[in-house]
Scaffold this active site. Structure first.
Site, PDB file in Angstrom:
ATOM      1  N   GLU A  38      10.404   5.919   1.769  1.00 16.39           N
ATOM      2  CA  GLU A  38       9.947   4.561   1.422  1.00 16.39           C
ATOM      3  C   GLU A  38      11.130   3.594   1.331  1.00 16.39           C
ATOM      4  O   GLU A  38      11.033   2.442   1.733  1.00 16.39           O
ATOM      5  CB  GLU A  38       9.160   4.571   0.108  1.00 16.39           C
ATOM      6  CG  GLU A  38       7.785   5.216   0.211  1.00 16.39           C
ATOM      7  CD  GLU A  38       6.867   4.544   1.219  1.00 16.39           C
ATOM      8  OE1 GLU A  38       7.098   3.373   1.572  1.00 16.39           O
ATOM      9  OE2 GLU A  38       5.924   5.214   1.688  1.00 16.39           O
ATOM     10  N   TYR A 121       6.399  -1.754  -5.473  1.00 18.88           N
ATOM     11  CA  TYR A 121       5.883  -1.147  -4.236  1.00 18.88           C
ATOM     12  C   TYR A 121       6.254   0.344  -4.160  1.00 18.88           C
ATOM     13  O   TYR A 121       5.395   1.204  -3.993  1.00 18.88           O
ATOM     14  CB  TYR A 121       6.424  -1.902  -2.999  1.00 18.88           C
ATOM     15  CG  TYR A 121       6.190  -1.105  -1.760  1.00 18.88           C
ATOM     16  CD1 TYR A 121       4.917  -1.082  -1.182  1.00 18.88           C
ATOM     17  CD2 TYR A 121       7.186  -0.295  -1.206  1.00 18.88           C
ATOM     18  CE1 TYR A 121       4.659  -0.291  -0.074  1.00 18.88           C
ATOM     19  CE2 TYR A 121       6.938   0.495  -0.118  1.00 18.88           C
ATOM     20  CZ  TYR A 121       5.682   0.488   0.450  1.00 18.88           C
ATOM     21  OH  TYR A 121       5.422   1.291   1.532  1.00 18.88           O
ATOM     22  N   ASP A 139       2.630  -3.748   0.219  1.00 19.24           N
ATOM     23  CA  ASP A 139       3.732  -4.285   1.027  1.00 19.24           C
ATOM     24  C   ASP A 139       3.156  -5.318   1.999  1.00 19.24           C
ATOM     25  O   ASP A 139       1.985  -5.694   1.903  1.00 19.24           O
ATOM     26  CB  ASP A 139       4.457  -3.157   1.773  1.00 19.24           C
ATOM     27  CG  ASP A 139       3.582  -2.491   2.826  1.00 19.24           C
ATOM     28  OD1 ASP A 139       2.364  -2.788   2.873  1.00 19.24           O
ATOM     29  OD2 ASP A 139       4.111  -1.695   3.619  1.00 19.24           O
TER      30      ASP A 139
END
Ligand code: SF4
Length: 338
Positions: A38, A121, A139
């Site tokens: 991520e 996020y 996102d």
């Protein structure tokens, strides 16, 4: 809009299970792997990340290895990926996990969010994918899908819009939280795409999507006006003695902090001014070879660079070495590709 959102799990989960891409970080739910992927995927394309992800884990297979890694190793593993504060924060967070949680990635959303470099996020993504928590990861992909789905003209780059969407999604999260998070991201990345027309004929939401019904898909998402980037002129000195180049380390704070660079001067300098400057540094130039113009774009800044290749004898206040031995950001590496 709550009704539209409540339909998402039943429409997206079967679609995701059938169409999900086979990506290296989807092979397991190990938090270190999901977290690393991520962070790497922020501002970076999936195809570009794959090689970096594999090399990083081969070299640093555990959080303990990451916590012990030195700066040069980390920068070398990240070289070319950009946004180097990401790898500095990964390292800081690994140290925090060792100190605060005995080396085990925390499961409590508050503890995850408290780690360096982890915002809402990433905390949402790791929480839902690894621990099946109902924590949305909102996102740009998710904002785009939802703004089109609901034909919502609110500017998606406003924090309040993101916060409201996160709350609305959290209220309808199914128990398959990880798959649902990834389904939303996957739809935005592969079907409800950002540039050009979305592929609505392939979309599992096309019967309920308001923008599609109104034939206004490309009018969403709406974004607030961005400030123009600051333009900075610089003269880059590509001083070389055969294959070895003059390098120096950037300051510990600010843009590209702590990385290596070619020496440079702010502004545009003539050859005569450059030679005079180098003489003051104790360097005698034997040949002025060529000049190359390059532009490198950061989020808020553009570097307009004039690179001057100068043959000389090593000396002066620089480190002389083969540039490939050092983590050199793309902004400088592009001159070597010329
Ligand atoms: S129908 Fe089209 S615009 Fe609507 S969510 Fe699907 S791909 Fe996006």
């Amino acid at each position: 809009m709550a009704h539209l959102f409540s339909l998402l799990p039943q429409l997206l989960l079967p679609w995701y299970r059938q169409h999900r891409r086979d990506l290296p970080w989807r092979k397991d739910k190990e938090p270190y792997h999901v977290w690393l992927s991520e962070i790497m995927l922020q501002q970076t394309r999936v195809e570009a990340v794959k090689g970096y992800y594999t090399r990083f884990l081969e070299r640093l297979p555990t959080i303990a290895d990451l916590a012990q890694a030195d700066e040069e190793t980390l920068y070398k593993l990240w070289e070319g990926l950009g946004y180097y504060s990401r790898v500095r924060n990964l390292h800081k967070a690994a140290v925090q996990i060792m100190e605060r949680h005995g080396g085990t990635f925390p499961q409590d959303p508050k503890d995850i969010r408290a780690l360096s470099g982890i915002g809402d996020y990433t905390a949402g993504a790791v929480g839902s994918i690894c621990f099946d928590l109902p924590t949305p990861a909102v996102d740009g992909n998710v904002l785009r899908v939802c703004s089109r789905l609901t034909s919502d003209p609110s500017p998606i780059d406003q924090p309040a819009v993101k916060k409201a969407l996160t709350e609305e999604l959290a209220a309808i999260y199914p128990k398959e939280s990880g798959d649902f998070t990834q389904a939303l991201m996957e739809l935005g990345a592969t079907v409800c795409v950002p540039n050009g027309a979305p592929l609505c004929h392939q979309c599992p939401l096309n019967n309920i999507c308001l923008a599609h019904k109104e034939d206004k898909e490309t009018q969403f998402p709406v974004k607030a006006k961005k400030k123009p980037r600051v333009i900075q002129e610089m003269t880059v000195l590509l001083l070389h003695d055969g294959d070895i180049f003059a390098l120096r380390k950037r300051p510990k704070t600010g843009l590209l902090a702590g990385l290596w660079e070619f020496p440079h001067l702010d502004g545009k300098y003539s050859i005569a001014q450059i030679l005079e400057y180098l003489e003051q540094q104790g360097i005698t130039v034997s040949d002025v070879e060529k000049t190359i113009e390059k532009v490198h774009i950061f989020t808020h800044k553009e570097w307009h660079m004039t690179g001057v290749f100068l043959s000389c004898q090593k000396g002066g206040p620089y480190t002389w070495s083969v540039p490939s031995d050092y983590a050199l950001p793309t902004a400088f590496r592009i001159f070597l590709e010329s």
